[in-house]
Motif scaffolding. Structure first.
Motif, PDB file in Angstrom:
ATOM      1  N   LYS A   1      74.882  18.469  48.635  1.00  0.00           N
ATOM      2  CA  LYS A   1      75.764  18.932  49.696  1.00  0.00           C
ATOM      3  C   LYS A   1      75.686  18.030  50.922  1.00  0.00           C
ATOM      4  CE  LYS A   1      78.303  21.809  52.176  1.00  0.00           C
ATOM      5  NZ  LYS A   1      79.765  21.858  51.978  1.00  0.00           N
ATOM      6  N   ILE A   2      76.852  17.726  51.512  1.00  0.00           N
ATOM      7  CA  ILE A   2      76.929  16.998  52.776  1.00  0.00           C
ATOM      8  C   ILE A   2      77.258  18.000  53.878  1.00  0.00           C
ATOM      9  CG2 ILE A   2      78.107  15.172  54.069  1.00  0.00           C
ATOM     10  CD1 ILE A   2      78.943  13.985  51.357  1.00  0.00           C
TER      11      ILE A   2
ATOM     12  N   HIS B   1      70.219  14.390  53.550  1.00  0.00           N
ATOM     13  CA  HIS B   1      68.916  13.746  53.680  1.00  0.00           C
ATOM     14  C   HIS B   1      67.778  14.740  53.450  1.00  0.00           C
ATOM     15  CE1 HIS B   1      70.857  10.113  54.813  1.00  0.00           C
ATOM     16  NE2 HIS B   1      71.296  10.556  55.967  1.00  0.00           N
ATOM     17  N   ALA B   2      67.942  15.970  53.909  1.00  0.00           N
ATOM     18  CA  ALA B   2      66.909  16.992  53.707  1.00  0.00           C
ATOM     19  C   ALA B   2      66.738  17.308  52.223  1.00  0.00           C
ATOM     20  CB  ALA B   2      67.265  18.251  54.473  1.00  0.00           C
ATOM     21  N   ILE B   3      67.848  17.394  51.495  1.00  0.00           N
ATOM     22  CA  ILE B   3      67.803  17.695  50.062  1.00  0.00           C
ATOM     23  C   ILE B   3      67.047  16.599  49.317  1.00  0.00           C
ATOM     24  CG2 ILE B   3      69.257  17.830  47.996  1.00  0.00           C
ATOM     25  CD1 ILE B   3      71.330  19.289  49.868  1.00  0.00           C
ATOM     26  N   LEU B   4      67.312  15.356  49.671  1.00  0.00           N
ATOM     27  CA  LEU B   4      66.648  14.243  48.992  1.00  0.00           C
ATOM     28  C   LEU B   4      65.184  14.139  49.398  1.00  0.00           C
ATOM     29  CD1 LEU B   4      69.626  11.762  49.185  1.00  0.00           C
ATOM     30  CD2 LEU B   4      68.575  12.631  47.075  1.00  0.00           C
ATOM     31  N   TRP B   5      64.872  14.353  50.664  1.00  0.00           N
ATOM     32  CA  TRP B   5      63.467  14.291  51.086  1.00  0.00           C
ATOM     33  C   TRP B   5      62.660  15.394  50.411  1.00  0.00           C
ATOM     34  CZ3 TRP B   5      59.918  17.468  53.468  1.00  0.00           C
ATOM     35  CH2 TRP B   5      58.704  16.847  53.793  1.00  0.00           C
ATOM     36  N   ALA B   6      63.235  16.589  50.260  1.00  0.00           N
ATOM     37  CA  ALA B   6      62.506  17.689  49.635  1.00  0.00           C
ATOM     38  C   ALA B   6      62.119  17.361  48.199  1.00  0.00           C
ATOM     39  CB  ALA B   6      63.349  18.964  49.666  1.00  0.00           C
ATOM     40  N   ARG B   7      62.881  16.477  47.545  1.00  0.00           N
ATOM     41  CA  ARG B   7      62.554  16.076  46.166  1.00  0.00           C
ATOM     42  C   ARG B   7      61.672  14.829  46.116  1.00  0.00           C
ATOM     43  NH1 ARG B   7      66.559  19.910  47.047  1.00  0.00           N
ATOM     44  NH2 ARG B   7      66.752  21.121  45.146  1.00  0.00           N
ATOM     45  N   ILE B   8      62.110  13.778  46.799  1.00  0.00           N
ATOM     46  CA  ILE B   8      61.457  12.480  46.659  1.00  0.00           C
ATOM     47  C   ILE B   8      60.248  12.353  47.573  1.00  0.00           C
ATOM     48  CG2 ILE B   8      61.807   9.983  46.866  1.00  0.00           C
ATOM     49  CD1 ILE B   8      64.808  10.526  46.320  1.00  0.00           C
ATOM     50  N   GLY B   9      60.334  12.915  48.771  1.00  0.00           N
ATOM     51  CA  GLY B   9      59.241  12.805  49.730  1.00  0.00           C
ATOM     52  C   GLY B   9      59.244  11.462  50.437  1.00  0.00           C
TER      53      GLY B   9
ATOM     54  N   ASN C   1      66.528  22.751  52.906  1.00  0.00           N
ATOM     55  CA  ASN C   1      67.667  22.900  53.803  1.00  0.00           C
ATOM     56  C   ASN C   1      68.476  24.125  53.404  1.00  0.00           C
ATOM     57  OD1 ASN C   1      70.762  22.222  54.315  1.00  0.00           O
ATOM     58  ND2 ASN C   1      69.570  21.094  55.820  1.00  0.00           N
ATOM     59  N   PRO C   2      69.025  24.884  54.352  1.00  0.00           N
ATOM     60  CA  PRO C   2      69.815  26.064  54.012  1.00  0.00           C
ATOM     61  C   PRO C   2      70.992  25.804  53.082  1.00  0.00           C
ATOM     62  CG  PRO C   2      69.187  26.158  56.315  1.00  0.00           C
ATOM     63  CD  PRO C   2      68.754  24.804  55.813  1.00  0.00           C
ATOM     64  N   TYR C   3      71.472  24.550  53.014  1.00  0.00           N
ATOM     65  CA  TYR C   3      72.586  24.244  52.120  1.00  0.00           C
ATOM     66  C   TYR C   3      72.116  23.558  50.837  1.00  0.00           C
ATOM     67  CZ  TYR C   3      75.504  25.529  56.070  1.00  0.00           C
ATOM     68  OH  TYR C   3      76.101  26.225  57.083  1.00  0.00           O
ATOM     69  N   ASP C   4      70.844  23.709  50.512  1.00  0.00           N
ATOM     70  CA  ASP C   4      70.310  23.167  49.272  1.00  0.00           C
ATOM     71  C   ASP C   4      70.975  23.868  48.084  1.00  0.00           C
ATOM     72  OD1 ASP C   4      67.443  21.563  48.541  1.00  0.00           O
ATOM     73  OD2 ASP C   4      68.237  22.865  46.972  1.00  0.00           O
ATOM     74  N   VAL C   5      71.272  23.097  47.039  1.00  0.00           N
ATOM     75  CA  VAL C   5      71.943  23.654  45.865  1.00  0.00           C
ATOM     76  C   VAL C   5      71.131  24.772  45.234  1.00  0.00           C
ATOM     77  CG1 VAL C   5      70.981  21.865  44.346  1.00  0.00           C
ATOM     78  CG2 VAL C   5      73.036  23.084  43.663  1.00  0.00           C
ATOM     79  N   SER C   6      69.808  24.733  45.351  1.00  0.00           N
ATOM     80  CA  SER C   6      68.973  25.768  44.740  1.00  0.00           C
ATOM     81  C   SER C   6      69.160  27.129  45.393  1.00  0.00           C
ATOM     82  CB  SER C   6      67.496  25.367  44.809  1.00  0.00           C
ATOM     83  OG  SER C   6      67.059  25.297  46.156  1.00  0.00           O
ATOM     84  N   LEU C   7      69.748  27.163  46.586  1.00  0.00           N
ATOM     85  CA  LEU C   7      69.936  28.407  47.332  1.00  0.00           C
ATOM     86  C   LEU C   7      71.362  28.944  47.240  1.00  0.00           C
ATOM     87  CD1 LEU C   7      68.085  27.242  50.586  1.00  0.00           C
ATOM     88  CD2 LEU C   7      67.099  28.551  48.697  1.00  0.00           C
ATOM     89  N   TYR C   8      72.221  28.235  46.557  1.00  0.00           N
ATOM     90  CA  TYR C   8      73.652  28.520  46.607  1.00  0.00           C
ATOM     91  C   TYR C   8      73.993  29.891  46.036  1.00  0.00           C
ATOM     92  CZ  TYR C   8      78.658  27.438  46.342  1.00  0.00           C
ATOM     93  OH  TYR C   8      80.023  27.452  46.488  1.00  0.00           O
ATOM     94  N   ASP C   9      73.395  30.226  44.894  1.00  0.00           N
ATOM     95  CA  ASP C   9      73.695  31.494  44.223  1.00  0.00           C
ATOM     96  C   ASP C   9      72.708  32.542  44.726  1.00  0.00           C
ATOM     97  OD1 ASP C   9      74.042  33.632  42.497  1.00  0.00           O
ATOM     98  OD2 ASP C   9      74.353  32.369  40.728  1.00  0.00           O
ATOM     99  N   ARG C  10      73.138  33.354  45.700  1.00  0.00           N
ATOM    100  CA  ARG C  10      72.237  34.309  46.338  1.00  0.00           C
ATOM    101  C   ARG C  10      71.776  35.407  45.371  1.00  0.00           C
ATOM    102  NH1 ARG C  10      72.562  30.705  49.930  1.00  0.00           N
ATOM    103  NH2 ARG C  10      72.968  31.182  52.124  1.00  0.00           N
ATOM    104  N   ARG C  11      72.642  35.819  44.466  1.00  0.00           N
ATOM    105  CA  ARG C  11      72.239  36.851  43.502  1.00  0.00           C
ATOM    106  C   ARG C  11      71.142  36.311  42.584  1.00  0.00           C
ATOM    107  NH1 ARG C  11      76.659  40.256  40.233  1.00  0.00           N
ATOM    108  NH2 ARG C  11      76.887  41.064  42.357  1.00  0.00           N
ATOM    109  N   ARG C  12      71.296  35.085  42.150  1.00  0.00           N
ATOM    110  CA  ARG C  12      70.266  34.461  41.305  1.00  0.00           C
ATOM    111  C   ARG C  12      68.940  34.373  42.054  1.00  0.00           C
ATOM    112  NH1 ARG C  12      68.893  29.001  40.780  1.00  0.00           N
ATOM    113  NH2 ARG C  12      68.058  28.362  38.740  1.00  0.00           N
TER     114      ARG C  12
END
Length: 360
Positions: free
Chosen positions: A39-40, A51-59, A260-271
């Motif tokens: 997400k941008i 940048h937050a999404i990538l840092w959270a993975r790669i460090g 980041n709040p817009y991280d793809v892992s957070l997208y589906d709130r029910r999940r």
């Protein structure tokens, strides 16, 4: 055959699929290939979402310039509809885009502005890549924006509609401004034109790959990809990625990740609620007096549990990462708290600023 998993096993599959386990990925393209999209978003309480999404993975191995190079120089990623995606999904995505049915009011507006749309495409084709501000507004019919996302100028709206239909594309950025071009120059030659059903199947498979495990929904459109699975204590049938299921016993454990709040892992709130027991709401648009956790609180994942929310901001004037609060949704054990603090300090170090307000 329907598989059966415990909720712990389902969470481990989800965490690993999102590249949030102990084994960090090596580069930007690897992350995009696995997740399917990044997400941008310009909101930069700490840093922008991409940048937050990538840092959270790669460090520490991630530098922001790597992303721009992958998009604009190496052309390994492309921008589409507010996301960055790997070139491997371009063919099916363009196929689906060209068969897209617009909302009725958007279709009416586009039909009324047929000449305007041709003007935009003709200018790009004749003069090459340019931002929306360089294209005249020759619209016949204007459409107001009650949401406030668009101004009176109709060019940005037309470009976005044409991009969703596969006519134009973003080819780069000037700061935060998108630079547009016609698709025949924007994308490499030889992009396959697939049958629609095959394109939809491939995209569903890629979505499930990035999620690991999900129930088909508007937020997780995985279709019939993967294999059916039931999860202990949860109703209905989920879909699980075959490779993720086969690799379940290879789990190398978890780590701390600040998302980041817009991280793809957070997208589906029910999940999130069903698998992790995590009820999450971004309070960005909530009146200040009604906020519980902060303007743009970042979820804190510890292993396979969402244990906290980090309310922090990168104060660029004072050059610090200021921690306003670290909310504990579950009480941290001393070792867990130490790991969370270490991750926050690493985040400050990656930003090039000291951390203040951590309280240790």
């Amino acid at each position: 055959m329907t598989h059966h998993l415990s909720r712990d096993e389902a969470r481990r599959i989800a965490v690993r699929a999102q590249l949030l386990d102990a084994q960090r990925p090596g580069d930007v393209v690897e992350v995009a290939e696995q997740l399917g999209w990044i997400k941008i978003d310009p909101t930069a309480a700490i840093t922008t979402s991409e940048h937050a999404i990538l840092w959270a993975r790669i460090g520490w191995g991630y530098e922001p310039g790597q992303l721009q190079k992958a998009v604009e120089v190496d052309r390994q990623l492309f921008e589409f509809d507010g996301t960055l995606r790997p070139m491997s999904v371009l063919g099916p995505l363009l196929t689906v885009s060209r068969h897209r049915r617009l909302y009725a009011d958007t279709g009416t507006w586009l039909a009324a502005n047929e000449r305007f749309g041709r003007d935009v495409i003709s200018r790009l084709r004749a003069e090459g890549p340019m931002p929306a501000s360089a294209i005249p507004d020759t619209s016949q019919v204007q459409r107001s924006s009650e949401s406030g996302w668009y101004g009176a100028n109709q060019v940005p709206r037309m470009l976005e509609v044409l991009s969703r239909l596969g006519e134009v594309a973003v080819v780069g950025r000037q700061g935060r401004l998108r630079v547009w071009d016609v698709v025949e120059r924007a994308y490499p030659d030889g992009v396959p034109d697939l049958p629609l059903d095959e394109a939809e199947r491939l995209l569903a498979e890629r979505r499930l790959q990035g999620l690991g495990i999900a129930k088909k929904s508007a937020m997780s459109p995985v279709g019939t990809a993967g294999e059916p699975v039931t999860i202990e204590g949860l109703p209905g049938t989920y879909r699980v990625d075959s490779e993720a299921l086969a690799a379940l016993d290879e789990d190398e454990g978890g780590r701390v990740a600040i998302l980041n709040p817009y991280d793809v892992s957070l997208y589906d709130r029910r999940r999130l609620r069903d698998l992790f027991g995590f009820e999450y709401k971004v309070e960005q648009f909530v009146p200040k007096a009604q906020r519980v956790y902060g303007y743009f609180a970042h979820p804190v994942l510890v292993g396979d549990r969402f244990m906290g929310l980090l309310d922090a901001e990168h104060d660029r004037k004072r050059e610090v990462l200021r921690v306003n609060a670290l909310h504990e949704l579950e009480q941290f054990e001393p070792e867990e708290l130490e790991m969370v603090h270490a991750e926050i300090r690493d985040l400050g170090g990656w930003l090039g600023v000291p951390v203040v307000g951590l309280g240790d």
